[in-house]
Design an enzyme around this catalytic site. Structure first.
Site, PDB file in Angstrom:
ATOM      1  N   TYR A  97      20.757 -17.643 -40.689  1.00  0.00           N
ATOM      2  CA  TYR A  97      20.861 -16.364 -41.391  1.00  0.00           C
ATOM      3  C   TYR A  97      19.557 -16.030 -42.119  1.00  0.00           C
ATOM      4  O   TYR A  97      19.034 -14.913 -41.966  1.00  0.00           O
ATOM      5  CB  TYR A  97      22.040 -16.377 -42.363  1.00  0.00           C
ATOM      6  CG  TYR A  97      22.267 -15.056 -43.054  1.00  0.00           C
ATOM      7  CD1 TYR A  97      22.959 -14.024 -42.422  1.00  0.00           C
ATOM      8  CD2 TYR A  97      21.793 -14.830 -44.336  1.00  0.00           C
ATOM      9  CE1 TYR A  97      23.170 -12.806 -43.044  1.00  0.00           C
ATOM     10  CE2 TYR A  97      21.995 -13.610 -44.977  1.00  0.00           C
ATOM     11  CZ  TYR A  97      22.684 -12.616 -44.329  1.00  0.00           C
ATOM     12  OH  TYR A  97      22.872 -11.394 -44.948  1.00  0.00           O
ATOM     13  N   GLU A 157      14.178  -9.691 -39.433  1.00  0.00           N
ATOM     14  CA  GLU A 157      14.569  -8.286 -39.462  1.00  0.00           C
ATOM     15  C   GLU A 157      13.734  -7.496 -40.469  1.00  0.00           C
ATOM     16  O   GLU A 157      13.177  -6.438 -40.144  1.00  0.00           O
ATOM     17  CB  GLU A 157      16.058  -8.169 -39.819  1.00  0.00           C
ATOM     18  CG  GLU A 157      17.005  -8.689 -38.745  1.00  0.00           C
ATOM     19  CD  GLU A 157      18.456  -8.644 -39.191  1.00  0.00           C
ATOM     20  OE1 GLU A 157      18.816  -7.697 -39.931  1.00  0.00           O
ATOM     21  OE2 GLU A 157      19.225  -9.546 -38.815  1.00  0.00           O
TER      22      GLU A 157
END
Length: 221
Positions: free
Chosen positions: A147, A154
């Site tokens: 994560y 991102e």
């Protein structure tokens, strides 16, 4: 009749999960093969089609939550799916200048490993009603590393795209126009970056709570 619809639901979700499992496995295979053979600069071009298919198909998961096919809250599913769609369509597909960056590699490896485990987990659960303990542990543990690497990739790619978004003025709507409305994609991307600040810790905390609940339940069983 209830039994029939229950069976239909399981068959559909089983097919959905295993289809996406194959899709993300293909993405991971292409990424690793391309990384070895020709470097990270060519990864997006090689993996584009299966990536767009696998990630866009995840929109159905929002519908699954809305109609009650799954128990996952839409409030958790929507931001995750939405941010990924923004990355694949709104950044990588829309701005080719971002595609050769090394962060594309870390992004796709993080996403694909996460999704392979997740879809395999839910596919087995729908098909057979149970999952092996090792897969349960992977489902609720690998995000501890993947994560942060995925989110960092991102955020990094959106930031890298900002100069290209501003220069191209793509997706911008300027005044005057018949709708009497203006929209600047550059500032929209900045807003998305801002949402990551409170959103990422919130989702991470949610997944930590889910991990604690799932693993403690498995120990009792």
């Amino acid at each position: 009749m209830a039994g029939f619809f229950s069976l239909l639901r399981r068959l559909y979700l089983t097919a959905y999960n295993f289809t996406l499992l194959v899709g993300w496995f293909q993405v991971l295979y292409i990424v690793l093969r391309t990384l070895k053979e020709s470097g990270h600069e060519n990864i997006y071009r090689a993996a584009e089609k299966p990536l767009l298919f696998a990630q866009t198909a995840a929109v159905l998961e929002i519908l699954h939550g809305l109609v009650g096919l799954v128990r996952s809250p839409v409030t958790a599913t929507l931001p995750q799916i939405g941010s990924r769609l923004f990355l694949v369509w709104g950044i990588l597909w829309s701005f080719p200048e971002t595609r050769t960056h090394v962060l594309v590699t870390s992004l796709l490896i993080s996403w694909s490993i996460t999704e392979i485990i997740r879809y395999f987990f839910f596919g087995l659960k729908e098909a057979f009603g149970y999952t092996p303990s090792w897969l349960l542990w992977l489902r609720y543990s690998t995000f501890l590393v993947l994560y942060p690497t995925g989110i960092s990739s991102e955020v990094g790619l959106i930031y890298i795209a900002l100069p290209f978004i501003k220069a191209s003025e793509k997706y911008c709507l300027r005044m005057p126009n018949k709708w009497n409305f203006s929209f600047d994609y550059f500032y929209a991307a900045i807003v998305v970056l801002g949402i990551y600040v409170p959103g990422s810790p919130h989702l991470y905390s949610y997944m930590l709570a889910q991990r604690k609940k799932a693993l403690s339940k498995s120990k009792k069983e």
